[in-house]
Design an enzyme around this catalytic site. Structure first.
Site, PDB file in Angstrom:
ATOM      1  N   LYS A  95       0.811  -1.228   0.000  1.00 44.28           N
ATOM      2  CA  LYS A  95       0.000   0.000   0.000  1.00 44.28           C
ATOM      3  C   LYS A  95       0.844   1.277   0.000  1.00 44.28           C
ATOM      4  O   LYS A  95       0.410   2.298  -0.518  1.00 44.28           O
ATOM      5  CB  LYS A  95      -0.931   0.014   1.229  1.00 44.28           C
ATOM      6  N   ASP A 110     -10.035   2.743   2.098  1.00 41.53           N
ATOM      7  CA  ASP A 110     -10.059   2.291   3.497  1.00 41.53           C
ATOM      8  C   ASP A 110     -10.661   3.393   4.372  1.00 41.53           C
ATOM      9  O   ASP A 110     -11.388   3.122   5.333  1.00 41.53           O
ATOM     10  CB  ASP A 110      -8.641   1.980   3.992  1.00 41.53           C
ATOM     11  N   GLY A 119      -0.772   1.052  12.722  1.00 44.15           N
ATOM     12  CA  GLY A 119      -0.305   0.523  11.434  1.00 44.15           C
ATOM     13  C   GLY A 119      -1.120   1.123  10.295  1.00 44.15           C
ATOM     14  O   GLY A 119      -1.696   2.209  10.419  1.00 44.15           O
ATOM     15  N   ASN A 131      -1.056   2.394  21.162  1.00 41.74           N
ATOM     16  CA  ASN A 131      -0.399   1.358  20.355  1.00 41.74           C
ATOM     17  C   ASN A 131       0.613   0.615  21.200  1.00 41.74           C
ATOM     18  O   ASN A 131       1.157   1.151  22.175  1.00 41.74           O
ATOM     19  CB  ASN A 131       0.312   2.005  19.149  1.00 41.74           C
TER      20      ASN A 131
HETATM   21  P1  NAP Z   1      -0.329  -3.366  10.366  1.00 39.58           P
HETATM   22  O1  NAP Z   1       0.022  -2.226   9.468  1.00 39.58           O
HETATM   23  O2  NAP Z   1       0.586  -4.522  10.446  1.00 39.58           O
HETATM   24  O3  NAP Z   1      -0.498  -2.769  11.851  1.00 39.58           O
HETATM   25  C1  NAP Z   1      -0.809  -3.592  12.919  1.00 39.58           C
HETATM   26  C2  NAP Z   1      -0.954  -2.750  14.175  1.00 39.58           C
HETATM   27  O4  NAP Z   1      -1.402  -3.616  15.192  1.00 39.58           O
HETATM   28  C3  NAP Z   1       0.344  -2.117  14.653  1.00 39.58           C
HETATM   29  O5  NAP Z   1       0.038  -0.896  15.246  1.00 39.58           O
HETATM   30  C4  NAP Z   1       0.850  -3.135  15.676  1.00 39.58           C
HETATM   31  O6  NAP Z   1       1.584  -2.536  16.724  1.00 39.58           O
HETATM   32  C5  NAP Z   1      -0.441  -3.639  16.264  1.00 39.58           C
HETATM   33  N1  NAP Z   1      -0.305  -5.009  16.747  1.00 39.58           N
HETATM   34  C6  NAP Z   1       0.007  -6.092  16.015  1.00 39.58           C
HETATM   35  N2  NAP Z   1       0.009  -7.193  16.788  1.00 39.58           N
HETATM   36  C7  NAP Z   1      -0.285  -6.780  18.041  1.00 39.58           C
HETATM   37  C8  NAP Z   1      -0.415  -7.449  19.295  1.00 39.58           C
HETATM   38  N3  NAP Z   1      -0.255  -8.751  19.393  1.00 39.58           N
HETATM   39  N4  NAP Z   1      -0.737  -6.707  20.378  1.00 39.58           N
HETATM   40  C9  NAP Z   1      -0.905  -5.374  20.279  1.00 39.58           C
HETATM   41  N5  NAP Z   1      -0.788  -4.687  19.137  1.00 39.58           N
HETATM   42  C10 NAP Z   1      -0.485  -5.390  18.020  1.00 39.58           C
HETATM   43  O7  NAP Z   1      -1.757  -3.949  10.009  1.00 39.58           O
HETATM   44  P2  NAP Z   1      -3.009  -3.150   9.377  1.00 39.58           P
HETATM   45  O8  NAP Z   1      -2.958  -3.192   7.913  1.00 39.58           O
HETATM   46  O9  NAP Z   1      -3.106  -1.843  10.047  1.00 39.58           O
HETATM   47  O10 NAP Z   1      -4.231  -4.075   9.789  1.00 39.58           O
HETATM   48  C11 NAP Z   1      -4.655  -4.214  11.125  1.00 39.58           C
HETATM   49  C12 NAP Z   1      -5.909  -5.047  11.167  1.00 39.58           C
HETATM   50  O11 NAP Z   1      -6.978  -4.311  10.577  1.00 39.58           O
HETATM   51  C13 NAP Z   1      -5.783  -6.302  10.315  1.00 39.58           C
HETATM   52  O12 NAP Z   1      -5.424  -7.388  11.119  1.00 39.58           O
HETATM   53  C14 NAP Z   1      -7.125  -6.495   9.667  1.00 39.58           C
HETATM   54  O13 NAP Z   1      -7.841  -7.513  10.354  1.00 39.58           O
HETATM   55  C15 NAP Z   1      -7.828  -5.188   9.886  1.00 39.58           C
HETATM   56  N6  NAP Z   1      -8.167  -4.599   8.569  1.00 39.58           N
HETATM   57  C16 NAP Z   1      -9.444  -4.709   8.193  1.00 39.58           C
HETATM   58  C17 NAP Z   1      -9.846  -4.185   6.996  1.00 39.58           C
HETATM   59  C18 NAP Z   1     -11.284  -4.303   6.607  1.00 39.58           C
HETATM   60  O14 NAP Z   1     -11.597  -4.042   5.447  1.00 39.58           O
HETATM   61  N7  NAP Z   1     -12.163  -4.644   7.526  1.00 39.58           N
HETATM   62  C19 NAP Z   1      -8.923  -3.521   6.165  1.00 39.58           C
HETATM   63  C20 NAP Z   1      -7.608  -3.426   6.580  1.00 39.58           C
HETATM   64  C21 NAP Z   1      -7.237  -3.969   7.794  1.00 39.58           C
HETATM   65  P3  NAP Z   1       3.157  -2.247  16.623  1.00 39.58           P
HETATM   66  O15 NAP Z   1       3.288  -0.876  16.035  1.00 39.58           O
HETATM   67  O16 NAP Z   1       3.605  -2.340  18.013  1.00 39.58           O
HETATM   68  O17 NAP Z   1       3.717  -3.327  15.742  1.00 39.58           O
END
Ligand code: NAP
Length: 540
Positions: free
Chosen positions: A308, A345, A370, A391
């Protein structure tokens, strides 16, 4: 150049576009599987090499063909050294194929390595049985030297030249399809690329001129890497309707296999009778994707993890929010090949919230910093909300807060603060992800909860909100909304949101049922893991 024989013309007139590969460890199992699909897909390849004693199975298969006169069968008994499962000799393979016609088969598949090892007169003997001959070539590591492969096959004068390389890149599909386009005037070519990246050739190969393509009987019964179930090819991808006017769209990411976007967007195209197909594009590198977009050409793309951000520098222009966020999830390609970026998004998050509350001045807590959190924070700030970020890594939260004009908040302060909305933008709660929830019941001081995680539909956070009587929005709504906006950007038509929601919910429920059915029944000896052991799958 080989001239198609009378046999190949006769066979061509009765075969369908999709040949379903039938496997099984016993003849009875194969017949059962063949009987289950023959009504919808009467063109079948019996993988006799999967059987311990293929010859012994032929009488049963003969009865199957006698009962199913519309069926057309390929007999395949590929030896182990050539990528199959048959451990017998070349003579034994030839004996099986030589008896195929007598068992009701119309075609036999002989791999090039076996064809080249035949003694004088053996091929003629096989052909005298009356079957059409497919000479096949499989490359399990690359897509290369296709013309050389063809030249190797020519001396055998096959009725069908089956050429199956492996796509290591998306553009390998283009190489194969250009080859098919070039050769199809002079020979019957059957071509598909194996591998996760090969889906383009599986869906668009017929349009390039492939005589037919292969499919699995059901998901889980694939005979080659990347093979797709027949029903998915016909119902989701509608390959029998793909023609030269069909526009091509796709979702690009890595991994991409579990993405629900193809199911959702293909359903939308079908419902609105748009002549378009939407593919899952396994893109390990952005450059490979960009090359594909220019060569195919693809009209529009959904971009998902991990591309992205990197894609931004390759775009002609983007909408202002994408530029601020530094990420886009939607690309539109103009006729002159220019790429424009959008971020749906944001609409997927802000839209569902605005249906329920006014965001101006609303106090919103965003969990995570993220990609999804960035879309939420910038989108909410754009609508005048007061945004707090919590976060796991504090520095990332601080950086995002600075960029977007938001605030960070410490965990201890959350229980003492009343919010209008709490949004989970971390993967916590995703199917397969075990890990502590970021908030407990007493920290859920909010009028509305929005969990962006959409698989499962009811996450632990949504369950908690339900138990406390707090209204909630599930990630499915975001998923459908961001996809609906993409559909509108590409087609200019209103998206069939209800249909999109229906297919996504249906698929998620089916997956949940399958996961329950597959879960091992714990016995006394089974240890149930208590620590996080599985990484979540990402896909949108
Ligand atoms: P990302 O860029 O990898 O970011 C993940 C975030 O979650 C980071 O801030 C990370 O913290 C935190 N995190 C990861 N594992 C964690 C844990 N075990 N405990 C606490 N914090 C944790 O991922 P993303 O693209 O933002 O996506 C996040 C979620 O949003 C996805 O899993 C997905 O299910 C959902 N999503 C949904 C849609 C939809 O259309 N519904 C679209 C996009 C995403 P750190 O900074 O500490 O690593």
């Amino acid at each position: 150049m080989p001239i198609p024989s009378a046999t190949s013309q006769a066979v061509r007139s009765r075969i369908g576009k999709v040949c379903v590969a039938i496997t099984g460890s016993t003849a009875a199992e194969m017949i059962e599987r063949a009987s289950a699909v023959v009504k919808d897909s009467p063109f079948l390849e019996f993988r006799l090499d999967y059987l311990e004693k293929p010859l012994a199975a032929l009488p049963k298969i003969k009865s199957f063909f006698a009962e199913n006169t519309a069926a057309t069968g390929i007999a395949t008994c590929r030896r182990k050294e050539n990528g199959g499962k048959f451990s017998g000799t070349l003579a034994a393979e030839l004996e099986v194929l030589g008896k195929a016609a007598g068992a009701g088969f119309h075609l036999v598949d002989l791999e090039i390595e076996s064809a080249e090892a035949l003694k004088k007169g053996e091929l003629e003997k096989l052909r005298e049985t009356g079957v059409a001959l497919i000479v096949s070539f499989h490359d399990f590591s690359a897509t290369k030297d296709l013309e050389k492969v063809y030249d190797r096959m020519v001396p055998f004068q096959p009725d069908f030249f089956k050429i199956v390389p492996t796509a290591k890149t998306l553009t390998d599909n283009v190489t194969l399809m250009r080859f098919i386009e070039k050769m199809t005037e002079s020979a019957n070519i059957v071509g598909v690329c194996m591998g996760e990246a090969g889906i383009i050739s599986r869906v668009l190969g017929l349009r390039a001129g492939s005589s037919f393509t292969f499919a699995a009987a059901t998901q889980g019964e694939e005979t080659a890497p990347g093979q797709i179930a027949a029903r998915t090819l016909l119902e989701t991808y509608r390959i029998d309707q793909v023609d030269n006017a069909t526009k091509v769209y796709g979702v690009a990411g890595n991994p991409i296999k579990s993405s629900l976007s193809p199911i959702m967007l293909n359903a939308a195209f079908r419902r609105e009778t748009v002549n378009a197909v939407y593919l899952a594009l396994q893109a390990t590198k952005v450059n490979d994707l960009l090359k594909l977009v220019q060569e195919l050409p693809i009209q529009g793309l959904s971009i998902t993890m991990p591309h992205k951000q990197e894609i931004m520098q390759h775009l002609e222009n983007t909408d202002p929010l994408s530029a601020k966020i530094g990420a886009c999830n939607t690309i539109m390609r103009t006729q002159d090949g220019k790429l424009y970026g959008f971020n749906t998004d944001v609409a997927g998050i802000v839209g569902p919230l605005e249906k329920r509350i006014s965001l101006k001045g609303a106090k919103v807590l965003v969990l995570g910093a993220g990609g999804a959190a960035r879309a939420a924070v910038f989108g909410l700030r754009d609508r005048g909300a007061e945004v707090f970020i919590l976060n796991r890594t504090a520095e990332t939260a601080q950086k995002l807060a600075r960029q977007a004009g938001a605030k960070t908040i410490k965990k201890e302060a959350v229980a003492k603060t009343q919010f209008d909305v709490i949004i989970n933008a971390t993967p916590i709660g995703m199917a397969g992800m075990k890990g502590a929830a970021m908030l407990d019941a007493k920290e859920l001081n909010t009028k509305l909860v929005f969990d962006l995680v959409y698989n499962p539909i009811e996450t632990p956070l949504i369950r908690l909100a339900r138990q406390q009587g707090i209204p909630f929005i599930t990630g499915v709504e975001m998923f459908v909304q961001q996809g609906a906006r993409q559909f509108e950007i590409w087609t200019g038509k209103p998206a069939p949101e209800e249909e999109m929601l229906r297919v996504v919910l249906h698929t998620l429920r089916q997956q949940a049922e399958a996961a329950v059915a597959e879960a091992p029944v714990p016995t006394k000896a089974t240890t149930i893991p208590t620590k996080a052991t599985t990484k979540p799958k990402k896909a949108s």
